[in-house]
Design an enzyme around this catalytic site. Structure first.
Site, PDB file in Angstrom:
ATOM      1  N   ARG A  15       0.826  -1.216   0.000  1.00  0.00           N
ATOM      2  CA  ARG A  15       0.000   0.000   0.000  1.00  0.00           C
ATOM      3  C   ARG A  15       0.859   1.265   0.000  1.00  0.00           C
ATOM      4  NH1 ARG A  15      -0.991   4.928   2.250  1.00  0.00           N
ATOM      5  NH2 ARG A  15      -0.533   4.083   4.329  1.00  0.00           N
ATOM      6  N   ASP A  16       1.479   1.545   1.105  1.00  0.00           N
ATOM      7  CA  ASP A  16       2.267   2.770   1.238  1.00  0.00           C
ATOM      8  C   ASP A  16       3.454   2.774   0.280  1.00  0.00           C
ATOM      9  OD1 ASP A  16       2.935   5.232   2.326  1.00  0.00           O
ATOM     10  OD2 ASP A  16       4.041   4.396   4.010  1.00  0.00           O
ATOM     11  N   HIS A 211       7.088   4.129  12.777  1.00  0.00           N
ATOM     12  CA  HIS A 211       7.047   4.145  11.308  1.00  0.00           C
ATOM     13  C   HIS A 211       8.046   5.208  10.840  1.00  0.00           C
ATOM     14  CE1 HIS A 211       4.573   4.029   7.402  1.00  0.00           C
ATOM     15  NE2 HIS A 211       5.509   4.937   7.198  1.00  0.00           N
ATOM     16  N   HIS A 213      10.837   6.822   8.025  1.00  0.00           N
ATOM     17  CA  HIS A 213      11.383   6.944   6.673  1.00  0.00           C
ATOM     18  C   HIS A 213      12.887   7.218   6.785  1.00  0.00           C
ATOM     19  CE1 HIS A 213       7.638   7.455   4.008  1.00  0.00           C
ATOM     20  NE2 HIS A 213       7.267   6.910   5.146  1.00  0.00           N
ATOM     21  N   CYS A 244       6.626  10.115   0.214  1.00  0.00           N
ATOM     22  CA  CYS A 244       5.501  10.965   0.586  1.00  0.00           C
ATOM     23  C   CYS A 244       5.292  12.004  -0.506  1.00  0.00           C
ATOM     24  CB  CYS A 244       5.751  11.647   1.927  1.00  0.00           C
ATOM     25  SG  CYS A 244       4.409  12.774   2.390  1.00  0.00           S
ATOM     26  N   ASN A 253      10.013   4.366   2.919  1.00  0.00           N
ATOM     27  CA  ASN A 253      10.049   3.776   4.248  1.00  0.00           C
ATOM     28  C   ASN A 253      11.357   3.012   4.412  1.00  0.00           C
ATOM     29  OD1 ASN A 253       7.045   4.118   5.031  1.00  0.00           O
ATOM     30  ND2 ASN A 253       6.941   3.143   3.034  1.00  0.00           N
TER      31      ASN A 253
END
Length: 308
Positions: A15-16, A211, A213, A244, A253
């Site tokens: 997803r991300d 979470h 990055h 992002c 990430n």
């Protein structure tokens, strides 16, 4: 310093990691990635997003992906649902294809909230309240992604009090677990710990995720900083996929492979087979036509090549 003996990793790559890819990624490839991740031992995977295809065309195949997954009862499958329409779409499928968990989101930065979803932090959380209530009524867990908890591309450094404010709002609408996210990868250990501690005023240690990055190469040390506080749940992306769209220059990430290598090297269990995980990262990287973004995978692949 008492570190967790076991860590759960949520792989957000499907997803991300893929949502901002410009090239179309076939549903079959996304499904295969999920299968490879769960076969490698991942027990939590963020699969897709039920958003308007106008805004995120890469996720237009969300229902097809959820339908195609070979479900493993040990795995938690989560999806992003930014509004009631998204939740309704996710639940329009047969019960067996529903997500186990939905994700709503909010920013610790007012400027980021306005740029991202055109409303204030408080308004964004108010919008999510009925979504959270409806999901929980159906027995679906709710996670809240808290973005920009240490830095914002518009506001700069974020005070821990703002993180605490967001955590409190999320707790107030019934969110069960929150992600403390360094969305643009500017955090360093002390700042990450301050954001975590502000969140701990409202959520227990078992209900917090890290979470991070890796824009400035700090994701692994920030992971260690969170581990030192007792955090045992982290999100990462196979092959380091993602970024992002609202933060120029923000890289992906932290790679799941790199986090697993760190944890295994510290004697912390993950239940993940690193070699199979590397293979999953290679699979999606080749599908995208590029090399893996994981430094651990790159090193292990070179080692394999020299041994053959």
């Amino acid at each position: 310093m008492k570190l967790p003996s076991k860590v759960e990793i949520v792989d957000v790559g499907p997803r991300d990691g893929l949502q901002n890819e410009m090239q179309p990624v076939p549903a079959a490839v996304k499904i295969e990635l999920v299968h490879r991740l769960q076969d490698a031992g991942l027990r939590a995977i963020e699969v897709t997003s039920f958003v308007s295809p106008k805004w995120v065309p890469q996720m237009a195949d969300n229902a097809e992906v959820m339908h195609g997954i070979r479900r493993d009862p040990r795995v938690t499958y989560s999806v992003l649902t930014p509004n009631m329409k998204g939740l309704e779409a996710a639940l329009s499928a047969p019960r067996a294809e529903w997500p186990d968990e939905i994700v709503v989101f909010g920013a610790a930065s007012e400027a980021f909230s306005q740029k991202n979803i055109n409303c204030s932090i408080a308004e964004s959380i108010e919008r999510f309240a009925p979504v959270v209530a409806a999901a929980r009524e159906k027995g679906i867990r709710v996670r809240g992604a808290m973005s920009c908890t240490v830095g914002c591309p518009y506001e700069g450094e974020i005070a821990p009090a703002k993180v605490g404010y967001l955590a409190q709002l999320m707790k107030g609408i019934g969110v069960q677990r929150v992600d403390v996210a360094d969305t643009i990868g500017v955090g360093t250990p002390r700042k990450v710990q301050a954001a975590m501690e502000a969140t701990l005023a409202h959520f227990g240690i078992d209900d917090i995720s890290g979470h991070f990055h890796d824009t400035y190469g700090q994701a692994l040390v920030n992971t260690l900083a969170a581990l030192e506080l007792g955090v045992w749940n982290f999100q990462s992306s196979s092959a380091g996929l993602g970024g992002c769209p609202y933060a120029k220059g923000a890289t992906g990430n932290v790679a799941t492979e790199d986090v697993v290598y760190l944890l295994h090297g510290m004697g912390i269990e993950t239940g993940i087979d690193l070699d199979r995980l590397v293979d999953a990262g290679v699979y999606i990287s080749e599908a995208l036509g590029r090399k893996t973004g994981s430094r651990v995978a790159t090193a292990l692949l070179a080692k394999r090549a020299s041994a053959s």
